[in-house]
Design a protein around this motif. Structure first.
Motif, short mmCIF file in Angstrom:
data_model
loop_
_atom_site.label_atom_id
_atom_site.label_comp_id
_atom_site.label_asym_id
_atom_site.label_seq_id
_atom_site.Cartn_x
_atom_site.Cartn_y
_atom_site.Cartn_z
N SER A 253 0.82 -1.22 0.00
CA SER A 253 0.00 0.00 0.00
C SER A 253 0.85 1.27 0.00
O SER A 253 0.43 2.29 -0.54
CB SER A 253 -0.94 0.01 1.21
N GLY A 254 2.05 1.21 0.58
CA GLY A 254 2.88 2.40 0.69
C GLY A 254 3.17 3.08 -0.64
O GLY A 254 2.89 4.28 -0.81
N PRO A 255 3.74 2.35 -1.60
CA PRO A 255 4.02 2.99 -2.90
C PRO A 255 2.77 3.53 -3.58
O PRO A 255 2.82 4.60 -4.22
CB PRO A 255 4.65 1.85 -3.71
N LEU A 256 1.65 2.83 -3.43
CA LEU A 256 0.40 3.30 -4.04
C LEU A 256 -0.08 4.58 -3.38
O LEU A 256 -0.48 5.53 -4.06
CB LEU A 256 -0.68 2.22 -3.93
N MET A 257 -0.04 4.61 -2.05
CA MET A 257 -0.51 5.80 -1.33
C MET A 257 0.33 7.02 -1.69
O MET A 257 -0.19 8.11 -1.89
CB MET A 257 -0.47 5.54 0.18
N ARG A 258 1.62 6.83 -1.78
CA ARG A 258 2.50 7.95 -2.13
C ARG A 258 2.26 8.40 -3.57
O ARG A 258 2.23 9.60 -3.85
CB ARG A 258 3.97 7.56 -1.91
N ALA A 259 2.09 7.45 -4.47
CA ALA A 259 1.87 7.80 -5.87
C ALA A 259 0.55 8.51 -6.07
O ALA A 259 0.41 9.33 -6.99
CB ALA A 259 1.93 6.54 -6.73
#
Length: 246
Positions: free
Chosen positions: A78-84
């Motif tokens: 979820s981290g990379p998606l949330m940041r993107a």
């Protein structure tokens, strides 16, 4: 600026909801401004609430930047998606950084999504509201948009297994008229007014919900004051103290 991740994620969510044949009933999306900043404020009863809150803004062609606990941003998936998707991490030990991030987004004309209860309500009733949403709206000079969700807890909520195999679950979404946040008013007074409006919308969503517990064959997702078996706020507080649920 192109949204290379956000829009595909929305598409994937819509595809999943179509496969599950979710019955999504949304009213009031016209209250979300087509341009300019705003703070969307919703109740919080499910891990998926941010998705449904974001869906309510789509008819106005708006994307919502949600404030979420930083643990979500540290997760490997979820981290990379949330940041993107340009969501806003909240570290409760350093909340001022998240506040400034959200304030900058609002001043840039973005819509910021806030769950002022801070955590999922396991009683499925409204908890007390933090005043941060009102303070953000005041400082940025933008309106507060109240919203209520109902039915999302039946899909995935705290303390219950995910229910992605059961289809046809209704989800009711109600968006209210903007609540102004004048700079010369106390944030606490604005927060109380805002919470009252979300409560009204929640009750409207519950009245409109097409499934009654006796029809669903269970009552765990219905608040005790409506005849369900969800724990009351008092029982949850007792459990947190270690007194147990009587």
């Amino acid at each position: 600026m192109a949204e290379l991740v956000y829009r595909p994620v929305i598409g994937a969510a819509l595809t999943m909801f179509k496969a599950l044949d979710l019955k999504i009933d949304t009213q009031g999306s016209q209250h979300i401004p087509r341009q300019g900043g705003a703070v969307i404020v919703s109740n919080h009863i499910s891990y998926l609430d941010f998705i449904f809150t974001g869906l309510a803004a789509l008819p106005q062609k708006r994307l919502v930047r949600f404030m979420a606990k930083d643990a979500v941003f540290r997760h490997k998936v979820s981290g990379p998606l949330m940041r993107a998707m340009k969501h806003i991490p909240v570290d409760r030990a350093q909340g001022e950084h998240a506040y400034e991030h959200a304030l900058s987004a609002l001043r840039a004309g973005e819509i910021v999504g806030v769950f002022p209860e801070a955590t999922i309500s396991q009683s499925f009733t409204l908890k007390s509201f933090k005043s941060g949403a009102a303070r953000l709206a005041q400082e940025a000079g933008v309106p507060l948009i109240p919203m209520a969700l109902w039915g999302t807890q039946r899909i995935w909520t705290k303390g219950r297994p995910r229910n992605f195999r059961r289809s046809h679950i209704p989800v009711t979404i109600r968006v209210g008229e903007p609540v102004e946040a004048p700079a010369d008013q106390f944030a606490g007074a604005i927060t109380r007014r805002l919470r009252g409006r979300v409560q009204e919308l929640l009750e409207a969503a519950q009245r409109a919900y097409p499934v009654r517990p006796k029809d669903a064959g269970d009552t765990w997702w219905v608040p005790a004051h409506l005849g369900g078996t969800a724990p009351t706020p008092e029982e949850l507080k007792a459990a947190e103290r270690g007194d147990g649920i009587q």
